[in-house]
Design a protein around this motif. Structure first.
Motif: not given
Length: 416
Positions: A129-135
């Motif tokens: 999960x990549x919180x900064x890009x909502x991806x």
């Protein structure tokens, strides 16, 4: 009448007496079972010197996941950790590892990591999960050389939301691994249903306000109904949530608000981040371990069956315990608990504590072991932990990730 010689009675009496003695010495028709041989004594717990491996730079402060597996199919256990993307260390089978292999990904700053089987062409894929890009991004290693390629990305929530924890399991019972995410800003769960060929249905928002700033989660069948459930660590409230899968044919209805159990009470100001499941008393039911950084404890919730859990058994930990794992470290047949403490019992030097189990859900006082230092002699501060036998001696070893000094730390089990 002819008189019987007295010697006859003497001989007959002797025969009967000897026969009875023979039967007695043989144990009769139901001889007692021989005593069971004594079990070998448990090993004396010990660990070797920590091995620090540089993970590169920009390791996210909230990255709390290490994953162990055989990524290149050579029979030796490897591990993956989060740096600015994902990096892999391939094991040599003797407790040493090859150089760091960084994954290729258009995204950076991951928060959590899991593994599953999403593509028949590869034995295992990683998902982060990549919180900064909502991806959310899937990573593939088709060549099985330890170099994972990212790029299969899809939304991990609505725009502006921050996906965090990741769990992989077949939640829909269709034979495919699905992906479950926690979202911290709006306190929701999101389910990505795998429809095959590396395609996923649009995420389903499941929680309905039952969570409070959720962080990591773990999947298991907690009520033994054949459906995979999830347990969630809430960072913003003093309880853990067990969310039961009702098996509904509509994925959007699998986890209803009425299926959530928020009765697993944590200590006040617990600030929970991690959560793990393990069968701690050998009854076939997954129990829960939830570290409490705010109170320097680890809460153990024993599964009582039928979806019910007992009150927390609070174990004393060090400073900033963020995660936990279960394994039989002293080979006595009972599952033990291990918890890394980012700043240790002294408030400065990272360590990890091992709580030896008695097989009934009770645990001894912790034994603490150092997490070592990095190449610049700075103390490691481990937050995430995983277990595997890295040198083939049948003892569970430990790997931890230290975000503050960007190190992976391997500690071999030298119990004897």
């Amino acid at each position: 009448m002819k008189r019987v010689d007295s010697n006859f009675w003497i001989i007959l009496f002797s025969i009967l007496t000897l026969g009875a003695a023979a039967c007695s010495s043989a144990g009769g028709p139901n001889p007692p079972n021989p005593p069971n041989p004594p079990l070998p004594p448990p090993l004396t717990l010990n660990f070797g010197a920590p091995l620090s491996l540089a993970m590169g730079t920009a390791v996210p402060a909230n990255a709390q996941t290490v994953y162990v597996g055989d990524f290149n199919g050579d029979g030796n256990l490897d591990f993956a950790v989060l740096n600015n993307t994902i990096c892999v260390f391939l094991g040599n089978g003797d407790g040493t590892f090859g150089p760091r292999l960084d994954a290729n990904s258009p995204l950076n700053g991951p928060a959590a990591l899991a593994a599953g089987e999403f593509d028949a062409q590869a034995p295992m894929e990683l998902v982060a999960s990549f919180p900064a890009t909502t991806q959310v991004d899937l990573f593939f290693d088709l060549d099985q050389d330890g170099v994972f390629q990212g790029g299969v990305s899809f939304p991990g929530g609505l725009m502006g939301e921050t996906p965090h924890g990741v769990a992989v399991a077949d939640f829909t019972n269709n034979g495919q691994d699905d992906i479950m995410l926690t979202e911290t800003n709006t306190s929701n769960l999101y389910l990505q249903v795998n429809t095959g060929m590396v395609t996923f249905n649009p995420f389903s928002k499941l929680s309905g306000g039952k969570l409070n700033s959720p962080r990591n989660l773990v999947a298991a069948d907690f009520d033994q109904d054949g459906n995979m459930d999830v347990a969630v660590a809430n960072n913003g409230a003093d309880f853990a949530t067990v969310w039961f899968n009702n098996g509904n044919a509509n994925p959007a209805s699998l986890f209803q608000p009425s299926d959530a159990d928020n009765s697993l009470t944590m200590p006040a100001m617990s600030g929970a981040q991690g959560i793990t499941a393990a069968d701690l008393n050998d009854d076939g039911l997954p129990d829960l371990i939830v570290p409490s950084p705010g109170t320097k404890q680890a809460a153990v919730f024993m599964n009582q069956g039928g979806g019910n859990f007992g009150a927390a058994n609070l174990l004393t930990a060090g400073n900033d315990p963020f995660s936990a794992a279960g394994a039989d470290f002293d080979l006595d047949g009972n599952v033990d608990i291990i918890v890394p403490n980012a700043f240790g019992v002294d408030g400065t030097n990272g360590d990890f504590g091992v709580y030896l189990g008695d097989g009934l859900g009770n645990f001894a006082a912790p034994q603490f072991f150092t997490a070592g230092t990095d190449g610049a002699a700075q103390p490691n501060h481990p937050r995430s932990i995983a277990v595997g036998d890295f040198n083939g001696d049948n003892l569970p070893d430990v790997v931890m990730a230290s975000d503050l000094v960007d190190q992976a730390v391997v500690v071999l089990n030298t119990s004897n």
